[in-house]
Design an enzyme around this catalytic site. Sequence first.
Site, PDB file in Angstrom:
ATOM      1  N   CYS A   1       4.667  29.253 -15.780  1.00 34.40           N
ATOM      2  CA  CYS A   1       4.254  29.697 -17.115  1.00 34.40           C
ATOM      3  C   CYS A   1       3.782  28.520 -17.954  1.00 34.40           C
ATOM      4  O   CYS A   1       4.440  28.095 -18.917  1.00 34.40           O
ATOM      5  CB  CYS A   1       5.400  30.438 -17.790  1.00 34.40           C
ATOM      6  SG  CYS A   1       5.776  31.937 -16.887  1.00 34.40           S
TER       7      CYS A   1
ATOM      8  N   PRO B   1       0.822  -1.205   0.000  1.00 29.86           N
ATOM      9  CA  PRO B   1       0.000   0.000   0.000  1.00 29.86           C
ATOM     10  C   PRO B   1       0.862   1.265   0.000  1.00 29.86           C
ATOM     11  O   PRO B   1       1.900   1.313   0.662  1.00 29.86           O
ATOM     12  CB  PRO B   1      -0.767  -0.110   1.323  1.00 29.86           C
ATOM     13  CG  PRO B   1       0.174  -0.860   2.219  1.00 29.86           C
ATOM     14  CD  PRO B   1       0.890  -1.845   1.324  1.00 29.86           C
ATOM     15  N   GLY B   2       0.443   2.253  -0.744  1.00 25.75           N
ATOM     16  CA  GLY B   2       1.127   3.549  -0.740  1.00 25.75           C
ATOM     17  C   GLY B   2       0.155   4.653  -0.352  1.00 25.75           C
ATOM     18  O   GLY B   2       0.111   5.116   0.777  1.00 25.75           O
TER      19      GLY B   2
ATOM     20  N   TYR C   1      -2.839  14.431 -13.964  1.00 23.24           N
ATOM     21  CA  TYR C   1      -4.010  13.552 -14.077  1.00 23.24           C
ATOM     22  C   TYR C   1      -5.337  14.307 -13.996  1.00 23.24           C
ATOM     23  O   TYR C   1      -6.382  13.675 -13.857  1.00 23.24           O
ATOM     24  CB  TYR C   1      -4.047  12.530 -12.923  1.00 23.24           C
ATOM     25  CG  TYR C   1      -2.781  11.835 -12.555  1.00 23.24           C
ATOM     26  CD1 TYR C   1      -2.003  11.182 -13.514  1.00 23.24           C
ATOM     27  CD2 TYR C   1      -2.364  11.785 -11.229  1.00 23.24           C
ATOM     28  CE1 TYR C   1      -0.855  10.521 -13.144  1.00 23.24           C
ATOM     29  CE2 TYR C   1      -1.220  11.116 -10.855  1.00 23.24           C
ATOM     30  CZ  TYR C   1      -0.468  10.486 -11.823  1.00 23.24           C
ATOM     31  OH  TYR C   1       0.665   9.823 -11.457  1.00 23.24           O
TER      32      TYR C   1
HETATM   33  C1  LIG Z   1       2.855   2.362  -7.130  1.00 23.54           C
HETATM   34  C2  LIG Z   1       2.874   0.965  -6.718  1.00 23.54           C
HETATM   35  C3  LIG Z   1       2.244   0.564  -5.541  1.00 23.54           C
HETATM   36  C4  LIG Z   1       1.476   1.508  -4.655  1.00 23.54           C
HETATM   37  O1  LIG Z   1       0.254   1.912  -5.209  1.00 23.54           O
HETATM   38  P1  LIG Z   1      -0.772   2.747  -4.312  1.00 23.54           P
HETATM   39  O2  LIG Z   1      -1.893   3.014  -5.237  1.00 23.54           O
HETATM   40  O3  LIG Z   1      -0.086   3.990  -3.883  1.00 23.54           O
HETATM   41  O4  LIG Z   1      -1.174   1.892  -3.168  1.00 23.54           O
HETATM   42  C5  LIG Z   1       2.349  -0.763  -5.163  1.00 23.54           C
HETATM   43  N1  LIG Z   1       3.023  -1.655  -5.922  1.00 23.54           N
HETATM   44  C6  LIG Z   1       3.634  -1.302  -7.073  1.00 23.54           C
HETATM   45  C7  LIG Z   1       4.356  -2.325  -7.844  1.00 23.54           C
HETATM   46  C8  LIG Z   1       3.581   0.015  -7.514  1.00 23.54           C
HETATM   47  O5  LIG Z   1       4.171   0.350  -8.653  1.00 23.54           O
END
Ligand SMILES: *Cc1c(COP(=O)(O)O)cnc(C)c1O
Length: 423
Positions: free
Chosen positions: A345, A277-278, A320
């Site tokens: 700019c 998770p990120g 995006y």
């Molecule tokens: C970017 C990425 C994530 C994290 O994605 P989130 O949407 O931020 O949770 C996890 N695994 C891989 C391989 C990624 O490239």
Amino acid sequence: MDFFQYRDGALFAEDVPMARIAQEVGTPVYIYSRATFERHARVFAEALSGLPKKPHIAFAVKSNPNLAVLSLLSKQGYGADVVSGGEMARALAAGVPAEDIVFSGVGKSAKELVAGLEAQIGQFNIESEEEGVELAQIAAERGELARCALRVNPDIDAGTHEKISTGKKDNKFGVPIDQAVAIYARLAALPGLEMRGLAVHIGSQLGDLAPLEMAFLKLGELLAEVRAGGDTVTHIDLGGGLGVPYKKGEEMPSPAQYGAMVQRVTANWDVTLMFEPGRVIAGNAGVLLTQVVRVKRNANRDPFVIVDAAMNDLARPALYGAWHDFDAVEPNGARMVANIVGPICETGDTFATAREIDAVATGDLAVFRTAGAYGATMASSYNSRGFVAEVMVDGDQFEVVADRILPEAITAAERVPAFLKDS
Ligand SMILES: *Cc1c(COP(=O)(O)O)cnc(C)c1O
């Protein structure tokens, strides 16, 4: 839930008034809340606590690679999912144990593969047969064994923005699912590799669990086929991708709902599950604090609220068309409809168009919310603006966790060549 709340009409980060940070550190500045990060990390881990085997959770470093953030999450038991040698070095520097590091990415160079072996990281997520063959060769020459999972492209439309979809067959990520059994078997036969798992990650900011569930079901079928072919699978990496609410009132699947779905779909897998998770950890744990430079009123349009943050500091809206809520730090109760823009700019340097916001005037402070993920990490120095500072708040204290990098420091790394000086 986050800890950026109003008290007596002024916005605070935990117990610190935003205005104090602006005064001491200047603007624009990213502000992270330790308590929010820790809460998100705990909620996500608790959502997976019912799995038969303790899962491995690796924070996606690319979403927020600040050392303070990685260190905080490491103390919460999180490993790191890295996509470059630079991110791997950061994770190690922040104290993440090497065995808790997963190395993903389609373009790992030979140098990065060697660095991963040298550090003895926990797992390489191989994205092509070619990469696997190369890693096998490097590892075998060194007399080592690289622990690997094969990333599979399940050909599923994640239903998110096309630039952050990663699981359709036209995307560059993973191996086609219909070739995965054969590729896995060939890689498993190579000296130098310990093939131990499968991995999938279909995209980011997913607002619906259905595409994830479909991908996991396909992965479950693949798992059975790989095992039926006589190969071993002990780990399955389900990636990241869970979305977060960017607009007040927006509904997103909760970590608990995600965890319940995972538990149901994977009940018979008999593997250690891994997660990356990120955004769901970092997104709402940060804001970008900015100051209004001036309000420009044109004849035929809504006014332009020009802020001192720009697309180089927070790229998501330009990249995006992403939405970030914009709230005044000390709102006076009035509202206005405005276009929020930065000083760069480019017409793309627009954070919001015809948006109803708190009425603001020159010198007022405001925040872009939900800027903790894919914020500072995507910054550039376009228009020679330098890089903004980052601050972490803990209760009533805060510290600068990334210095502001001034344009002068960037210029100092450049030079005019002798052949131009001499002529
Ligand atoms: C970017 C990425 C994530 C994290 O994605 P989130 O949407 O931020 O949770 C996890 N695994 C891989 C391989 C990624 O490239």
